[in-house]
Design a protein around this motif. Structure first.
Motif, PDB file in Angstrom:
ATOM      1  N   UNK A  13      70.656 -25.795 -25.936  1.00  0.00           N
ATOM      2  CA  UNK A  13      69.653 -26.727 -25.422  1.00  0.00           C
ATOM      3  C   UNK A  13      69.230 -27.831 -26.366  1.00  0.00           C
ATOM      4  N   UNK A  14      69.891 -27.982 -27.528  1.00  0.00           N
ATOM      5  CA  UNK A  14      69.460 -29.033 -28.458  1.00  0.00           C
ATOM      6  C   UNK A  14      70.175 -30.357 -28.213  1.00  0.00           C
ATOM      7  N   UNK A  15      71.353 -30.306 -27.572  1.00  0.00           N
ATOM      8  CA  UNK A  15      72.061 -31.532 -27.184  1.00  0.00           C
ATOM      9  C   UNK A  15      72.780 -31.246 -25.879  1.00  0.00           C
ATOM     10  N   UNK A  16      72.761 -32.216 -24.979  1.00  0.00           N
ATOM     11  CA  UNK A  16      73.289 -31.971 -23.637  1.00  0.00           C
ATOM     12  C   UNK A  16      74.754 -32.330 -23.479  1.00  0.00           C
ATOM     13  N   UNK A  17      75.262 -33.225 -24.321  1.00  0.00           N
ATOM     14  CA  UNK A  17      76.583 -33.802 -24.035  1.00  0.00           C
ATOM     15  C   UNK A  17      77.690 -32.750 -24.073  1.00  0.00           C
ATOM     16  N   UNK A  18      77.636 -31.796 -25.021  1.00  0.00           N
ATOM     17  CA  UNK A  18      78.665 -30.749 -25.053  1.00  0.00           C
ATOM     18  C   UNK A  18      78.629 -29.894 -23.786  1.00  0.00           C
ATOM     19  N   UNK A  19      77.420 -29.467 -23.413  1.00  0.00           N
ATOM     20  CA  UNK A  19      77.277 -28.599 -22.242  1.00  0.00           C
ATOM     21  C   UNK A  19      77.720 -29.325 -20.976  1.00  0.00           C
ATOM     22  N   UNK A  20      77.337 -30.588 -20.866  1.00  0.00           N
ATOM     23  CA  UNK A  20      77.716 -31.371 -19.691  1.00  0.00           C
ATOM     24  C   UNK A  20      79.229 -31.569 -19.626  1.00  0.00           C
TER      25      UNK A  20
END
Length: 475
Positions: free
Chosen positions: A198-205
Motif C-alpha cells: 500500500x505504499x505505492x500503487x503503480x506496481x500493484x496496478x
C-alpha cells in the motif's frame, strides 16, 4: 422537583439505564474494554429538552490500556498504531459531528506510551478477529473483507505469517482448504510483503493489468493510474522502477554469504520491457494457473490499491510520498526509484543516491540513552518551519555529501525528511516534507568530545509542520 448533582455508581449504570437529563459524566474507574467505555458514555447521550450538550470528564490516567481510548472515541478498529497516534494528534478534527475532545499533555503522553508498548498483533487476537469475520460473512475471509467491514488492518496478518494465505492455512487445518505449491506460496509471500503493502500503487496496478492482459503500454498504465488516483501520473523512471520491483530485484536476501536480489536468487521473471511495452513474464504466467495463488494475489493487489488510495490527499502528495504518512527505510528507497535496497548499516542518518539526484534524511528525534556520543546527533526543530541537522561524524566542509547538500540549488538534489519521535514507534518514519538549505548556515563543528568533526546544516521545510504533530514530536 428533586435535583441530584451527581450519582456515584460502580458497575450499576453501565447499560440499560435511561435518564435523559444527564448532562455530565465523570469516569474515575479503570476500564479495560472499549465496548464498556462506549456503554458508559452512552448514559449521557440521550436527548432532552434544554440539554444542548454533554460534558465528559475522563480520568484516563487510571487506565492500564490507554490505547483503547482513541479506538472507543474515534471508532477506529484497524488496530494500526500509526492510525491511533494520528487520531490522538488530530484532537477534534476527526471526530464526527459537533463533538470536541481535549487531552491534556500528560494524558496524551500516556496514551502515546500505551500505544507504543501495546502488542496489538498477538496470535490469539489475530485468530479472534479472523474467526469473528469468518462467522459474520459465512466463509473464509480475504484481505478486502477486513477493509469492507472496517476491521483490523489485514496487513498485520502479512507481517505475522508472511501472507494472509499462510495464516488461513494454519487456521483451516481441518477443512478442505486447497493448498499451494511451495514455490507459489513463497512467491505470494514476496508479493504480499514487498509489493502489495500500500505504499505505492503503480506496481500493484501493473501486476493486476498483467494478470488480465499479457501486454501493457506505458501510456495505458499511466492513464489508468491517473484515472484511479486523483489525476496523479507516473513518469517513465517510476514505471521502470516498478518493473524492477515486480521482478523482485530491488529487495535483497542473504544468499551464499552475500546480499543478492530475491529475483536473481530465484530466477523470477514477472515482467520485461520491449520498446515501452510491458510484457508478462514466464514466472507470472506459470503461477497464475493455480487458482488459489491467483485469487490471493488479486486480493492482495486490491488491498494495496485501496490502502494507497485511502491515504492519498492531492494537496499532500509530493513526488511519491504523502505528507505525514509513515514509511520504512525500504519504502523510502523504493519510492525514490533506487535500483536496490541499500544495506541498513550503510545508510545511517542519510544516504546520497548514485546519480546524486536525492538524499533521504532520517531522524530519530528523541535519541536512545544507550547510543554513543559520536552518534548522538543533536537534530532539532527551531520552529515549525526550520530544522537543524548534523552530518554523520568525521565529516568536514569538503566531504563529498556535505558539498552536495550545501550546494543544493546548483546540484539540484532532493532532500526529503523522514522523522520519528523515538525508537518506541518502530521502524517507520513520518514523511515531513522537502528540505531546502538556508544559505550561509553550513558550519564546521565538533561532537561533544571536541575531537570528532561534524557539519551542521539549517533547512527550511517546504511547508510548516502541522501543529499537533509538531507538538507531539518535540514534547
Amino acid at each position: 422537583d428533586l435535583k441530584l448533582d451527581y450519582i456515584f455508581t460502580v458497575d450499576v449504570f453501565n447499560e440499560g439505564i435511561d435518564i435523559p437529563k444527564i448532562n455530565q459524566i465523570i469516569m474515575l474507574r479503570p476500564t479495560q474494554s472499549a465496548i464498556i467505555f462506549v456503554q458508559q458514555l452512552g448514559r449521557g447521550l440521550r436527548k432532552d429538552v434544554n440539554k444542548d450538550y454533554l460534558t465528559v470528564i475522563d480520568f484516563i490516567g487510571n487506565y492500564a490500556n490507554n490505547y483503547m481510548i482513541p479506538i472507543a472515541l474515534y471508532g477506529d478498529n484497524t488496530l494500526s498504531k500509526d492510525n491511533l497516534r494520528k487520531l490522538v494528534n488530530s484532537g477534534s478534527a476527526l471526530i464526527p459531528g459537533a463533538s470536541t475532545v481535549n487531552f491534556d499533555e500528560i494524558t496524551k503522553e500516556r496514551i502515546y506510551q500505551s500505544i507504543d508498548s501495546a502488542k496489538l498483533n498477538k496470535k490469539r487476537d489475530l485468530q479472534k478477529d479472523y474467526n469473528l469475520l469468518k462467522f459474520r460473512i459465512g466463509r473464509i475471509p480475504m484481505m478486502t473483507d477486513f477493509l469492507d467491514y472496517k476491521l483490523r488492518d489485514p496487513y498485520q496478518y502479512v507481517e505475522y505469517s508472511g501472507s494472509l494465505y499462510n495464516f488461513i492455512n494454519e487456521e483451516e487445518l481441518d477443512t478442505n482448504f486447497k493448498l499451494l505449491s511451495i514455490e507459489a506460496k513463497k512467491l505470494l509471500e514476496y508479493f504480499s510483503k514487498n509489493i502489495n503493502n500500500g505504499v505505492r500503487a503503480v506496481e500493484s496496478l501493473l501486476l493486476l493489468m498483467l494478470i488480465e492482459k499479457d501486454e501493457i503500454n506505458f501510456s495505458d498504465l499511466e492513464s489508468e493510474h491517473m484515472a484511479r488516483f486523483l489525476g496523479i501520473g507516473v513518469d517513465n523512471k517510476t514505471i521502470l522502477s516498478a518493473i524492477n520491483c515486480l521482478n523482485l530485484l530491488f529487495q535483497t536476501e542473504r544468499y551464499e554469504g552475500k546480499q543478492k536480489p530475491i529475483g536473481e536468487i530465484n530466477n523470477y521473471e514477472i515482467a520485461h520491457v520491449n520498446n515501452k511495452i510491458i510484457i508478462s513474464g514466464e514466472t507470472l504466467k506459470k503461477f497464475i494457473q493455480e487458482d488459489v495463488f491467483k485469487n490471493h494475489l488479486i486480493d492482495s493487489i486490491h488491498y494495496s490499491l485501496r490502502s494507497f488510495k485511502s491515504k492519498l490527499k492531492r494537496s499532500d502528495y509530493v513526488n511519491g510520498f504523502v505528507r505525514y504518512e509513515k514509511y520504512t527505510r525500504k519504502d523510502v528507497f523504493r519510492l525514490l526509484n533506487w535500483e536496490q535496497n541499500p544495506i541498513a548499516q550503510n545508510v545511517g542518518g542519510y544516504m546520497v543516491s548514485r546519480d546524486n539526484c536525492d538524499c533521504a534524511i532520517f531522524v530519530t528525534y528523541k535519541k536512545a540513552e544507550k547510543i554513543t556520543e559520536t552518534t548522538r546527533y543533536e537534530d532539532a526543530f527551531v520552529n515549525q518551519e526550520i530544522f537543524t541537522y548534523k552530518s554523520k561524524s568525521k565529516r568536514k566542509l569538503d566531504s563529498r555529501e556535505v558539498k552536495l547538500i550545501s550546494s543544493q540549488k546548483e546540484n539540484n538534489i532532493r532532500l526529503p525528511l523522514f522523522l520519528k519521535k523515538s525508537d518506541d514507534e518502530g521502524i517507520s518514519h513520518y514523511y515531513m516534507g522537502e528540505l531546502f538549505i538556508i544559505e550561509d548556515s553550513v558550519k564546521q563543528e565538533y561532537m561533544k568530545d571536541g575531537k570528532v568533526p561534524v557539519v551542521t546544516f539549517s533547512f527550511t521545510l517546504d511547508k510548516p509542520v502541522e501543529e499537533n504533530l509538531y507538538k507531539y514530536i518535540i514534547s
